[in-house]
Scaffold this active site. Sequence first.
Site, short mmCIF file in Angstrom:
data_model
loop_
_atom_site.label_atom_id
_atom_site.label_comp_id
_atom_site.label_asym_id
_atom_site.label_seq_id
_atom_site.Cartn_x
_atom_site.Cartn_y
_atom_site.Cartn_z
N THR A 12 -4.07 -17.38 -3.61
CA THR A 12 -4.83 -17.17 -4.85
C THR A 12 -3.92 -17.21 -6.07
O THR A 12 -4.17 -17.95 -7.02
CB THR A 12 -5.54 -15.80 -4.77
OG1 THR A 12 -6.32 -15.79 -3.57
CG2 THR A 12 -6.43 -15.57 -5.97
N ILE A 13 -2.87 -16.42 -6.06
CA ILE A 13 -1.98 -16.35 -7.22
C ILE A 13 -1.01 -17.54 -7.22
O ILE A 13 -0.81 -18.19 -8.23
CB ILE A 13 -1.20 -15.01 -7.23
CG1 ILE A 13 -2.17 -13.81 -7.28
CG2 ILE A 13 -0.20 -14.96 -8.39
CD1 ILE A 13 -3.08 -13.74 -8.49
N SER A 140 0.32 -5.71 -11.23
CA SER A 140 -0.95 -6.13 -10.65
C SER A 140 -1.96 -6.53 -11.72
O SER A 140 -1.77 -6.28 -12.92
CB SER A 140 -1.54 -4.99 -9.82
OG SER A 140 -2.07 -4.01 -10.70
N CYS A 141 -3.04 -7.11 -11.28
CA CYS A 141 -4.10 -7.54 -12.20
C CYS A 141 -4.65 -6.35 -12.98
O CYS A 141 -4.84 -6.42 -14.21
CB CYS A 141 -5.21 -8.23 -11.42
SG CYS A 141 -5.70 -7.34 -9.93
N HIS A 217 -12.78 -7.14 -11.78
CA HIS A 217 -12.72 -5.68 -11.86
C HIS A 217 -13.31 -5.25 -13.21
O HIS A 217 -13.26 -6.01 -14.18
CB HIS A 217 -11.28 -5.16 -11.86
CG HIS A 217 -10.43 -5.57 -10.71
ND1 HIS A 217 -10.68 -5.22 -9.41
CD2 HIS A 217 -9.27 -6.29 -10.67
CE1 HIS A 217 -9.72 -5.69 -8.63
NE2 HIS A 217 -8.86 -6.35 -9.37
P1 NAD Z 1 -3.27 -14.54 -0.87
O1 NAD Z 1 -3.48 -13.98 0.48
O2 NAD Z 1 -4.38 -15.25 -1.56
O3 NAD Z 1 -2.05 -15.57 -0.84
C1 NAD Z 1 -0.86 -15.29 -0.16
C2 NAD Z 1 -0.36 -16.58 0.44
O4 NAD Z 1 0.87 -16.34 1.09
C3 NAD Z 1 -1.32 -17.17 1.49
O5 NAD Z 1 -1.44 -18.56 1.25
C4 NAD Z 1 -0.59 -16.89 2.80
O6 NAD Z 1 -0.88 -17.87 3.79
C5 NAD Z 1 0.85 -16.97 2.36
N1 NAD Z 1 1.78 -16.28 3.24
C6 NAD Z 1 1.53 -15.35 4.18
N2 NAD Z 1 2.68 -15.01 4.77
C7 NAD Z 1 3.66 -15.72 4.21
C8 NAD Z 1 5.06 -15.84 4.41
N3 NAD Z 1 5.70 -15.14 5.33
N4 NAD Z 1 5.76 -16.69 3.64
C9 NAD Z 1 5.14 -17.43 2.68
N5 NAD Z 1 3.82 -17.38 2.47
C10 NAD Z 1 3.10 -16.54 3.23
O7 NAD Z 1 -2.70 -13.37 -1.76
P2 NAD Z 1 -2.75 -13.25 -3.33
O8 NAD Z 1 -4.04 -12.62 -3.68
O9 NAD Z 1 -2.37 -14.52 -3.96
O10 NAD Z 1 -1.65 -12.12 -3.56
C11 NAD Z 1 -0.28 -12.43 -3.67
C12 NAD Z 1 0.41 -11.33 -4.45
O11 NAD Z 1 -0.18 -11.26 -5.75
C13 NAD Z 1 0.27 -9.93 -3.86
O12 NAD Z 1 1.42 -9.18 -4.19
C14 NAD Z 1 -0.93 -9.37 -4.59
O13 NAD Z 1 -0.95 -7.97 -4.61
C15 NAD Z 1 -0.68 -9.94 -5.97
N6 NAD Z 1 -1.88 -10.05 -6.81
C16 NAD Z 1 -3.05 -10.46 -6.30
C17 NAD Z 1 -4.16 -10.52 -7.12
C18 NAD Z 1 -5.50 -10.91 -6.61
O14 NAD Z 1 -6.48 -10.34 -7.07
N7 NAD Z 1 -5.64 -11.84 -5.72
C19 NAD Z 1 -4.04 -10.20 -8.47
C20 NAD Z 1 -2.79 -9.84 -8.98
C21 NAD Z 1 -1.71 -9.76 -8.14
#
Ligand code: NAD
Length: 334
Positions: A12-13, A140-141, A217
């Site tokens: 996602t991010i 975080s968001c 949110h």
């Molecule tokens: P996500 O699950 O959408 O994406 C994470 C990605 O990392 C996936 O594509 C997954 O396959 C990959 N991954 C898993 N294990 C891995 C590894 N060992 N090496 C490399 N890639 C790997 O997660 P996200 O929502 O993008 O969140 C990522 C970070 O951003 C987290 O710290 C989260 O807390 C933070 N964040 C998320 C949001 C949100 O709402 N989605 C908002 C702000 C911050």
Amino acid sequence: MKVKVGINGYGTIGKRVAYAVSKQVDMELVGVAKTKPDFEAYRAKELGIPVYAASPDFVPRFEKVGFEIVGTLEDLLGKVDVIVDATPGGMGEKNKALYEKAGVKAIFQGGEKASVAEVSFVAQANYEKALGKDYVRVVSCNTTGLTRTLNAIKDYIDYVYAVMIRRAADPNDIKRGPVNAIKPSVEVPSHHGPDVQTVIPINIETMAFIVPTTLMHVHSVMVKLKKPLTREDVIEIFENTTRVLLFEKEKGFDSTAQLIEFARDLHREWNNLYEIGVWKESINVKGNHLFYIQAVHQESDVVPENIDAIRVMFELADKWDSIKKTNKSLGILK
Ligand code: NAD
């Protein structure tokens, strides 16, 4: 100079940050590291983004389906100046040793503890603190959303009490919930307040609930003021605050659904709403208390922060120069 950027974790991010990096004239997207050859990996390839395996252990998954990778994360680290770690929360901390070994700077996301980095970052609040740093955490968001508006009024704050109404899952996430319940965070106060304090030193306590929605949110914010401020003052301050937009219920912005529709109408990529949306009518002052309600698009508000973090770590621009460049490149309205 173009800063060479790699992304580890293309979810996602990660994919949004990759897109944003590709829009910057002073940055080059060198590649992304993936764990498996799923549709997102194929899409990255179609877009011309070099794909690397996130670890040697994952290489057979790509070989099995004939998906050509450029190398592994270690190879990617050998080619970049900075890696944006957007792996699931907690994993960045484990990856940090790899980044240190490779001698590359790293940006971590809000799912990591503050201790993973030298600075917890929201560009408009503490850009200069990250100047030249090697490890920065984009918060975080929710913390980004709270920090953007509270930083704008910080001189007036005695104490903040805020309630976070959190989305249950991102739209593409089928593993999280609840689907039909309201889940309170019984840890009171919730961790969000202390997280804001890693960026700006204000008094704040928060409580949180998770509700069955995927869009955004919502925060209900109550501020005890230490000096007088009128409703009109707050409207003017927020109108002049970057990455904060005022939305009027009177114009049909009844809920988060219309805010997301607004982003769709702007033809924003992935309906990103990078800006924090404050409902104008919700801004009210009663005596020495200020109230307002805001919405946070969790999938995208942190994306411009990652771009500004890269600029400040390499001392490419001063605060407002960077914020303006990032805003312009992503179509951020102000
Ligand atoms: P996500 O699950 O959408 O994406 C994470 C990605 O990392 C996936 O594509 C997954 O396959 C990959 N991954 C898993 N294990 C891995 C590894 N060992 N090496 C490399 N890639 C790997 O997660 P996200 O929502 O993008 O969140 C990522 C970070 O951003 C987290 O710290 C989260 O807390 C933070 N964040 C998320 C949001 C949100 O709402 N989605 C908002 C702000 C911050």
